[in-house]
Design a protein around this motif. Sequence first.
Motif, PDB file in Angstrom:
ATOM      1  N   ASP A   1      13.886  79.586  16.630  1.00  0.00           N
ATOM      2  CA  ASP A   1      13.765  80.707  17.555  1.00  0.00           C
ATOM      3  C   ASP A   1      14.982  80.863  18.454  1.00  0.00           C
ATOM      4  O   ASP A   1      15.101  81.880  19.153  1.00  0.00           O
ATOM      5  N   LEU A   2      15.860  79.868  18.464  1.00  0.00           N
ATOM      6  CA  LEU A   2      17.041  79.923  19.319  1.00  0.00           C
ATOM      7  C   LEU A   2      18.146  80.670  18.585  1.00  0.00           C
ATOM      8  O   LEU A   2      18.766  80.151  17.662  1.00  0.00           O
ATOM      9  N   ALA A   3      18.383  81.892  18.984  1.00  0.00           N
ATOM     10  CA  ALA A   3      19.424  82.723  18.383  1.00  0.00           C
ATOM     11  C   ALA A   3      19.967  83.649  19.459  1.00  0.00           C
ATOM     12  O   ALA A   3      19.261  84.038  20.395  1.00  0.00           O
ATOM     13  N   GLU A   4      21.217  84.003  19.307  1.00  0.00           N
ATOM     14  CA  GLU A   4      21.862  84.846  20.320  1.00  0.00           C
ATOM     15  C   GLU A   4      21.262  86.250  20.322  1.00  0.00           C
ATOM     16  O   GLU A   4      21.047  86.855  19.265  1.00  0.00           O
ATOM     17  N   ARG A   5      21.028  86.762  21.517  1.00  0.00           N
ATOM     18  CA  ARG A   5      20.567  88.140  21.698  1.00  0.00           C
ATOM     19  C   ARG A   5      21.193  88.684  22.985  1.00  0.00           C
ATOM     20  O   ARG A   5      21.474  87.921  23.909  1.00  0.00           O
ATOM     21  N   PRO A   6      21.414  89.981  23.063  1.00  0.00           N
ATOM     22  CA  PRO A   6      22.045  90.546  24.264  1.00  0.00           C
ATOM     23  C   PRO A   6      21.130  90.465  25.474  1.00  0.00           C
ATOM     24  O   PRO A   6      19.920  90.683  25.378  1.00  0.00           O
ATOM     25  N   ALA A   7      21.729  90.149  26.608  1.00  0.00           N
ATOM     26  CA  ALA A   7      20.970  90.077  27.858  1.00  0.00           C
ATOM     27  C   ALA A   7      20.928  91.447  28.533  1.00  0.00           C
ATOM     28  O   ALA A   7      21.759  92.321  28.272  1.00  0.00           O
ATOM     29  N   ARG A   8      19.957  91.614  29.392  1.00  0.00           N
ATOM     30  CA  ARG A   8      19.802  92.866  30.131  1.00  0.00           C
ATOM     31  C   ARG A   8      20.630  92.797  31.411  1.00  0.00           C
ATOM     32  O   ARG A   8      20.324  92.045  32.333  1.00  0.00           O
ATOM     33  N   VAL A   9      21.673  93.586  31.479  1.00  0.00           N
ATOM     34  CA  VAL A   9      22.539  93.668  32.647  1.00  0.00           C
ATOM     35  C   VAL A   9      22.722  95.134  33.002  1.00  0.00           C
ATOM     36  O   VAL A   9      22.448  96.036  32.193  1.00  0.00           O
ATOM     37  N   LEU A  10      23.171  95.377  34.227  1.00  0.00           N
ATOM     38  CA  LEU A  10      23.413  96.719  34.732  1.00  0.00           C
ATOM     39  C   LEU A  10      24.897  96.905  35.005  1.00  0.00           C
ATOM     40  O   LEU A  10      25.628  95.931  35.202  1.00  0.00           O
ATOM     41  N   PRO A  11      25.346  98.142  35.029  1.00  0.00           N
ATOM     42  CA  PRO A  11      26.748  98.373  35.417  1.00  0.00           C
ATOM     43  C   PRO A  11      27.003  97.884  36.839  1.00  0.00           C
ATOM     44  O   PRO A  11      26.102  97.799  37.680  1.00  0.00           O
ATOM     45  N   GLY A  12      28.252  97.575  37.104  1.00  0.00           N
ATOM     46  CA  GLY A  12      28.586  97.061  38.440  1.00  0.00           C
ATOM     47  C   GLY A  12      28.336  98.058  39.548  1.00  0.00           C
ATOM     48  O   GLY A  12      28.098  97.667  40.712  1.00  0.00           O
ATOM     49  N   ALA A  13      28.368  99.359  39.232  1.00  0.00           N
ATOM     50  CA  ALA A  13      28.113 100.370  40.268  1.00  0.00           C
ATOM     51  C   ALA A  13      26.721 100.240  40.848  1.00  0.00           C
ATOM     52  O   ALA A  13      26.500 100.507  42.045  1.00  0.00           O
TER      53      ALA A  13
ATOM     54  N   ARG B   1      29.837  91.746  27.325  1.00  0.00           N
ATOM     55  CA  ARG B   1      30.500  92.949  27.799  1.00  0.00           C
ATOM     56  C   ARG B   1      31.624  92.590  28.763  1.00  0.00           C
ATOM     57  O   ARG B   1      31.640  91.511  29.363  1.00  0.00           O
ATOM     58  N   SER B   2      32.553  93.508  28.896  1.00  0.00           N
ATOM     59  CA  SER B   2      33.689  93.327  29.802  1.00  0.00           C
ATOM     60  C   SER B   2      33.608  94.368  30.912  1.00  0.00           C
ATOM     61  O   SER B   2      32.921  95.384  30.793  1.00  0.00           O
ATOM     62  N   GLY B   3      34.325  94.114  32.005  1.00  0.00           N
ATOM     63  CA  GLY B   3      34.308  95.009  33.152  1.00  0.00           C
ATOM     64  C   GLY B   3      33.389  94.495  34.252  1.00  0.00           C
ATOM     65  O   GLY B   3      32.907  93.355  34.222  1.00  0.00           O
TER      66      GLY B   3
END
Length: 372
Positions: free
Chosen positions: A83-95, A181-183
């Motif tokens: 079950d351990l596999a990479e998945r994208p995390a929930r993040v918000l824009p810096g604004a 993600r970058s930025g």
Amino acid sequence: MSTTTSHTSEPDGPAGGPARPARLIQNEATTEIPVHLLFRDDPHPAPVPLRPAVVGRRQGTGEQPRLRRPAAPPRPVPQVDADLAERPARVLPGAAGVLAGACGLAGCVATSWWAGVLPPLALEALRLPARAGAGLGPLQWAAYAGAGALGLFGFGGLARGRTGRAWVLDLFGRYRGTVRRSGLLWVNPLLLRRRVDVRLRHWRSEPVPAADASGVALRVVVLVVWRVRDTARAMLGVEDHEAYLRACVEAALARVPVEMPGGAAGAGDAAAEALTRLVASDAAPVGLEVFSVQPLRVEYAPEVAAAMHRRRIAALDARHRASVLTSVVDSVEDTVTRLTMRGLVELDDYERKVLVKDLTVAFCAGRGETSP
């Protein structure tokens, strides 16, 4: 009247039946099949399951039973949590984080103005009218707490993502996703961030123990080109993925023979392919992608370096002597052939042997003077 008496041998079978022929092999073991099994009235007989026959030892022949060697079990592959596999995390824009922090700061200022504790300089800077507040009460402290929490969450979750770097997020020991993600981003400040490098990397090892095909101890320096493919497994599947990669390289060098430079043609490429295949298969379950494992420097171990150096010198000397002897023999043969074919000399067997001997000694002496 003459009487003729016929002598007949006693039949081997039952009375009145045909005689059974004598056995050619006295200790041959035979099995009698009942006749009713050969002539059955059932038109659709049931299939009889057949088991694989086992060839045993026959008496008196000295033949040993043929045993099949059991197949070697496959090499176990290390496994991690499925079950351990990479998945994208929930993040918000810096604004969003900047806006939330600004709202929290503005709430603190408004609460201070409401309570009447805002300094006069701040009132002049913000151009707010002076107000006689009711002081700091329970409502004001609750407003301070809400605005302060909003400001801390807004400014505390700001993060700067970089190309080639990622964060593995963990909340109370549970994997919550990976940020690639970058930025300027906003990440929940309650999450634990673990930075991991996902760029293409190379690692030049220290001298690692190895051996050649004959079992001679060697020291090998390898160059490994690799990268992190699955950040979740690389950071959470093992304690240290770089140390795990080093252990995989050492284990592969212990199983794959490495040849010294100047050995058989293609031996270096074959060893590099085998090392790459083994290390890649061992490192894949923990999220590492290995592209190549290339031996850079191969040398003898210190305990056998002197002996192997003398052995290589002796082999080179023997090879040089063999080449010199071949050249001398070819020269002597060519000289004797030319002399006899052109009719310059007529030699019998004894004179030919003497001439061959003299020419061999002369050519060998000349080769020895000109050789370095």
